[in-house]
Design a protein around this motif. Structure first.
Motif, PDB file in Angstrom:
ATOM      1  N   LEU A   1     -13.852  -2.798  -2.002  1.00 33.87           N
ATOM      2  CA  LEU A   1     -15.240  -2.422  -1.744  1.00 33.87           C
ATOM      3  C   LEU A   1     -15.443  -0.913  -1.833  1.00 33.87           C
ATOM      4  CD1 LEU A   1     -15.980  -4.814   1.264  1.00 33.87           C
ATOM      5  CD2 LEU A   1     -16.442  -5.179  -1.174  1.00 33.87           C
ATOM      6  N   LEU A   2     -14.346  -0.155  -1.767  1.00 33.97           N
ATOM      7  CA  LEU A   2     -14.390   1.296  -1.919  1.00 33.97           C
ATOM      8  C   LEU A   2     -13.303   1.727  -2.887  1.00 33.97           C
ATOM      9  CD1 LEU A   2     -14.734   2.546   1.787  1.00 33.97           C
ATOM     10  CD2 LEU A   2     -16.504   2.665   0.030  1.00 33.97           C
ATOM     11  N   PRO A   3     -13.564   2.721  -3.713  1.00 32.82           N
ATOM     12  CA  PRO A   3     -12.492   3.253  -4.566  1.00 32.82           C
ATOM     13  C   PRO A   3     -11.643   4.246  -3.784  1.00 32.82           C
ATOM     14  CG  PRO A   3     -14.542   4.393  -5.034  1.00 32.82           C
ATOM     15  CD  PRO A   3     -14.879   3.344  -4.013  1.00 32.82           C
ATOM     16  N   PRO A   4     -10.328   4.201  -3.914  1.00 38.29           N
ATOM     17  CA  PRO A   4      -9.489   5.154  -3.181  1.00 38.29           C
ATOM     18  C   PRO A   4      -9.556   6.549  -3.787  1.00 38.29           C
ATOM     19  CG  PRO A   4      -8.133   3.765  -4.575  1.00 38.29           C
ATOM     20  CD  PRO A   4      -9.527   3.228  -4.687  1.00 38.29           C
ATOM     21  N   THR A   5      -9.339   7.548  -2.949  1.00 40.91           N
ATOM     22  CA  THR A   5      -9.211   8.923  -3.432  1.00 40.91           C
ATOM     23  C   THR A   5      -7.839   9.146  -4.043  1.00 40.91           C
ATOM     24  OG1 THR A   5     -10.718   9.655  -1.685  1.00 40.91           O
ATOM     25  CG2 THR A   5      -9.363  11.339  -2.748  1.00 40.91           C
ATOM     26  N   GLY A   6      -6.831   8.473  -3.487  1.00 43.40           N
ATOM     27  CA  GLY A   6      -5.473   8.595  -3.998  1.00 43.40           C
ATOM     28  C   GLY A   6      -4.628   7.449  -3.505  1.00 43.40           C
ATOM     29  N   GLY A   7      -3.430   7.341  -4.046  1.00 44.91           N
ATOM     30  CA  GLY A   7      -2.515   6.284  -3.641  1.00 44.91           C
ATOM     31  C   GLY A   7      -2.668   5.024  -4.469  1.00 44.91           C
ATOM     32  N   GLU A   8      -1.919   3.992  -4.081  1.00 51.16           N
ATOM     33  CA  GLU A   8      -1.854   2.765  -4.875  1.00 51.16           C
ATOM     34  C   GLU A   8      -1.928   1.536  -3.976  1.00 51.16           C
ATOM     35  OE1 GLU A   8       1.226   4.503  -8.299  1.00 51.16           O
ATOM     36  OE2 GLU A   8       1.996   3.365  -6.566  1.00 51.16           O
ATOM     37  N   ILE A   9      -2.532   0.476  -4.505  1.00 51.19           N
ATOM     38  CA  ILE A   9      -2.547  -0.841  -3.877  1.00 51.19           C
ATOM     39  C   ILE A   9      -1.964  -1.813  -4.895  1.00 51.19           C
ATOM     40  CG2 ILE A   9      -3.953  -2.667  -2.843  1.00 51.19           C
ATOM     41  CD1 ILE A   9      -6.074  -0.523  -2.255  1.00 51.19           C
TER      42      ILE A   9
ATOM     43  N   VAL B   1       0.864  -1.182   0.000  1.00 47.13           N
ATOM     44  CA  VAL B   1       0.000   0.000   0.000  1.00 47.13           C
ATOM     45  C   VAL B   1       0.896   1.226   0.000  1.00 47.13           C
ATOM     46  CG1 VAL B   1      -1.652   1.330   1.358  1.00 47.13           C
ATOM     47  CG2 VAL B   1      -1.918  -1.147   1.165  1.00 47.13           C
ATOM     48  N   ARG B   2       0.680   2.128  -0.966  1.00 46.85           N
ATOM     49  CA  ARG B   2       1.505   3.324  -1.095  1.00 46.85           C
ATOM     50  C   ARG B   2       0.643   4.585  -1.048  1.00 46.85           C
ATOM     51  NH1 ARG B   2       4.931   1.560  -6.497  1.00 46.85           N
ATOM     52  NH2 ARG B   2       6.065  -0.232  -5.608  1.00 46.85           N
ATOM     53  N   ASP B   3       0.851   5.392  -0.014  1.00 43.34           N
ATOM     54  CA  ASP B   3       0.173   6.700   0.123  1.00 43.34           C
ATOM     55  C   ASP B   3      -1.328   6.584  -0.111  1.00 43.34           C
ATOM     56  OD1 ASP B   3       2.583   8.098   0.632  1.00 43.34           O
ATOM     57  OD2 ASP B   3       3.030   8.123  -1.511  1.00 43.34           O
ATOM     58  N   LEU B   4      -1.951   5.559   0.415  1.00 48.81           N
ATOM     59  CA  LEU B   4      -3.369   5.306   0.183  1.00 48.81           C
ATOM     60  C   LEU B   4      -4.219   6.319   0.940  1.00 48.81           C
ATOM     61  CD1 LEU B   4      -5.249   3.305  -1.285  1.00 48.81           C
ATOM     62  CD2 LEU B   4      -5.371   2.010   0.854  1.00 48.81           C
ATOM     63  N   ALA B   5      -5.235   6.826   0.276  1.00 52.87           N
ATOM     64  CA  ALA B   5      -6.109   7.832   0.887  1.00 52.87           C
ATOM     65  C   ALA B   5      -7.556   7.581   0.485  1.00 52.87           C
ATOM     66  CB  ALA B   5      -5.686   9.239   0.467  1.00 52.87           C
ATOM     67  N   LYS B   6      -8.452   7.893   1.414  1.00 51.57           N
ATOM     68  CA  LYS B   6      -9.890   7.878   1.126  1.00 51.57           C
ATOM     69  C   LYS B   6     -10.507   9.063   1.838  1.00 51.57           C
ATOM     70  CE  LYS B   6     -13.829   6.589  -0.480  1.00 51.57           C
ATOM     71  NZ  LYS B   6     -14.098   6.724  -1.934  1.00 51.57           N
ATOM     72  N   HIS B   7     -10.955  10.056   1.059  1.00 51.07           N
ATOM     73  CA  HIS B   7     -11.584  11.253   1.588  1.00 51.07           C
ATOM     74  C   HIS B   7     -13.046  11.262   1.157  1.00 51.07           C
ATOM     75  CE1 HIS B   7      -7.367  13.361   1.476  1.00 51.07           C
ATOM     76  NE2 HIS B   7      -7.423  12.333   2.294  1.00 51.07           N
ATOM     77  N   PHE B   8     -13.949  11.313   2.122  1.00 52.91           N
ATOM     78  CA  PHE B   8     -15.379  11.352   1.832  1.00 52.91           C
ATOM     79  C   PHE B   8     -15.840  12.805   1.778  1.00 52.91           C
ATOM     80  CE2 PHE B   8     -14.724   7.226   3.855  1.00 52.91           C
ATOM     81  CZ  PHE B   8     -15.396   6.374   2.992  1.00 52.91           C
ATOM     82  N   PRO B   9     -16.488  13.216   0.703  1.00 54.97           N
ATOM     83  CA  PRO B   9     -16.959  14.607   0.629  1.00 54.97           C
ATOM     84  C   PRO B   9     -18.063  14.882   1.647  1.00 54.97           C
ATOM     85  CG  PRO B   9     -17.806  13.334  -1.220  1.00 54.97           C
ATOM     86  CD  PRO B   9     -16.831  12.449  -0.513  1.00 54.97           C
ATOM     87  N   LEU B  10     -18.012  16.055   2.251  1.00 53.97           N
ATOM     88  CA  LEU B  10     -19.020  16.488   3.208  1.00 53.97           C
ATOM     89  C   LEU B  10     -19.832  17.604   2.567  1.00 53.97           C
ATOM     90  CD1 LEU B  10     -20.110  16.298   6.138  1.00 53.97           C
ATOM     91  CD2 LEU B  10     -18.438  18.060   6.756  1.00 53.97           C
ATOM     92  N   THR B  11     -21.123  17.368   2.411  1.00 51.91           N
ATOM     93  CA  THR B  11     -21.983  18.338   1.726  1.00 51.91           C
ATOM     94  C   THR B  11     -23.110  18.793   2.641  1.00 51.91           C
ATOM     95  OG1 THR B  11     -23.350  16.547   0.814  1.00 51.91           O
ATOM     96  CG2 THR B  11     -21.495  17.316  -0.525  1.00 51.91           C
ATOM     97  N   ARG B  12     -23.772  19.867   2.221  1.00 50.04           N
ATOM     98  CA  ARG B  12     -24.936  20.358   2.955  1.00 50.04           C
ATOM     99  C   ARG B  12     -25.915  20.964   1.956  1.00 50.04           C
ATOM    100  NH1 ARG B  12     -22.422  25.669   6.077  1.00 50.04           N
ATOM    101  NH2 ARG B  12     -22.047  26.934   4.209  1.00 50.04           N
TER     102      ARG B  12
ATOM    103  N   VAL C   1      -8.901   7.819   5.597  1.00 42.20           N
ATOM    104  CA  VAL C   1      -7.561   7.269   5.389  1.00 42.20           C
ATOM    105  C   VAL C   1      -6.767   8.359   4.672  1.00 42.20           C
ATOM    106  CG1 VAL C   1      -6.189   5.470   4.281  1.00 42.20           C
ATOM    107  CG2 VAL C   1      -8.406   4.894   5.275  1.00 42.20           C
ATOM    108  N   ASP C   2      -5.602   8.689   5.225  1.00 46.02           N
ATOM    109  CA  ASP C   2      -4.915   9.883   4.745  1.00 46.02           C
ATOM    110  C   ASP C   2      -3.421   9.640   4.540  1.00 46.02           C
ATOM    111  OD1 ASP C   2      -4.658  12.527   3.978  1.00 46.02           O
ATOM    112  OD2 ASP C   2      -4.498  13.292   6.017  1.00 46.02           O
ATOM    113  N   GLY C   3      -3.083   8.950   3.435  1.00 41.49           N
ATOM    114  CA  GLY C   3      -1.687   8.777   3.071  1.00 41.49           C
ATOM    115  C   GLY C   3      -0.975   7.681   3.829  1.00 41.49           C
ATOM    116  N   ILE C   4      -1.473   6.460   3.722  1.00 36.84           N
ATOM    117  CA  ILE C   4      -0.912   5.323   4.466  1.00 36.84           C
ATOM    118  C   ILE C   4      -0.070   4.458   3.543  1.00 36.84           C
ATOM    119  CG2 ILE C   4      -1.620   3.077   5.425  1.00 36.84           C
ATOM    120  CD1 ILE C   4      -3.587   4.461   7.126  1.00 36.84           C
ATOM    121  N   SER C   5       1.074   3.983   4.057  1.00 33.85           N
ATOM    122  CA  SER C   5       1.965   3.102   3.291  1.00 33.85           C
ATOM    123  C   SER C   5       2.458   1.966   4.194  1.00 33.85           C
ATOM    124  CB  SER C   5       3.180   3.877   2.755  1.00 33.85           C
ATOM    125  OG  SER C   5       2.789   4.929   1.897  1.00 33.85           O
ATOM    126  N   PHE C   6       2.371   0.737   3.701  1.00 32.86           N
ATOM    127  CA  PHE C   6       2.912  -0.425   4.399  1.00 32.86           C
ATOM    128  C   PHE C   6       2.900  -1.612   3.446  1.00 32.86           C
ATOM    129  CE2 PHE C   6      -1.649  -0.603   5.143  1.00 32.86           C
ATOM    130  CZ  PHE C   6      -1.955  -1.942   4.942  1.00 32.86           C
TER     131      PHE C   6
END
Length: 341
Positions: A66-74, A8-19, A33-38
């Protein structure tokens, strides 16, 4: 060290917050998930540990596809899963399976156990003649009696239900199984049975585990490596026994101290202060600084990087490398004082 099975390289998942009435106004993002690598080595167990709400399950869902990442690689065997064709991604799903936290909710009560375990085999095109022998084989391998395939989930205990979930995960002969809190909903008396079963299966089959847990006792017993997660980031990574017996990050020390049995002394006495901040309003700089008795002005301004502090140990903390040896036993400030906030 050889190339990891899963990386896992710089993996991120950001959920948009709307109103707004139509949820059309973007007001920010929840950085689960904000930039994880292992990396997870073949035949080993890598554990992700942390308090509820730190992003552990989101990370598991990303790796399971089950979820698409916002950024990074698997990567699996060095191949980016984002670049796989549909057929290749189906092969990835055969290689990476899951055992979920709640065995009661993970099994369809209207299906017989044999059909539950055979379902992934059917989806992936196994011939009917091969399914039933494979079902009986994996049910026996997890310690369930002959004839279990003809019964319904409600006829089994909680521990037996989790064995059914493990059998389903094993059906496709995966290389990696994601264990999402696999024993947290089970009675204490049978947790060790399930954990020992998982370890025996790993030794017999050579499979790898990604273990998601908040229980350090479980993690130390099961794992080769530990990644400590806080507010979507890894704050410490190292060999399991070393992390549990000699924590380097103050947050890791709080988890170890909380899990230390009464009458025993924790390696670094560190009471947990306050609650985990909401992911909607994460603190600036180091996310742990509002709860850390060692917090310095730089902790509020600059997010620390995960860097090597010794062989096989990485820590994201401004206390390293020159300060930590001076404060091993005595906090710089009281946790309740303004200086520690």
């Amino acid at each position: 060290m050889s190339e990891p099975l899963l990386e896992v390289r710089d993996l991120a998942k950001h959920f948009p917050l709307t109103r707004g009435l139509l949820k059309s106004t973007l007001v920010g993002h929840v950085k689960a998930v904000d930039g994880i690598s292992f990396g997870v080595q073949a035949g080993e167990t890598f554990a992700i540990v942390g308090e509820s709400g730190c992003g552990k399950t989101t990370l598991a869902n990303l790796i399971l596809g089950l979820l698409p990442p916002t950024g990074g690689e698997i990567l699996l065997h060095g191949r980016l899963i984002s670049q796989l064709s549909a057929a290749e991604f189906m092969a990835y799903r055969r290689s990476v399976a899951a055992v979920f936290q709640d065995p009661y909710g993970a099994l369809n009560p209207r299906m017989r156990v044999g059909d539950i375990v055979a379902e992934p085999l059917e989806i992936h095109g196994y011939a009917r003649a091969r399914r039933q022998p494979r079902v009986r084989e994996v049910l026996r391998s997890v310690g369930l009696p002959d004839g279990s395939e003809r019964r319904f989930p409600h006829e089994f205990s909680g521990g037996q239900k989790q064995r059914i979930g493990i059998a389903r995960a094993l059906a496709l002969e995966p290389q990696l199984i994601v264990l999402d809190e696999p024993v947290s909903s089970l009675d204490v008396s049978i947790r060790s049975q399930i954990l020992n079963l998982l370890k025996d299966l790993q030794q017999e089959l050579g499979i790898s585990y990604l273990l998601i847990s908040h229980d350090l006792a479980t993690v130390e017993h099961m794992s080769d490596w530990i990644g400590v997660m806080y507010l979507g980031k890894l704050v410490e990574v190292g060999r399991a026994k070393e992390v549990c017996r000699q924590p380097k990050h103050p947050y890791t020390a709080t988890l170890v101290a909380a899990a230390t049995p009464p009458g025993q002394m924790a390696p670094w006495e560190m009471p947990i202060v306050g609650e985990v901040p909401t992911l909607l309003e994460t603190p600036s700089g180091c996310g742990f600084h509002p709860r850390c008795p060692y917090a310095m002005p730089v902790c509020k301004r600059v997010t620390p990087s995960l860097v090597a502090v010794e062989d096989h140990r990485r820590v994201a903390c401004h206390l390293y490398p020159d300060v930590i040896h001076q404060i091993r036993l005595t906090p710089l400030t009281s946790p309740s004082s303004p200086g520690g906030r």
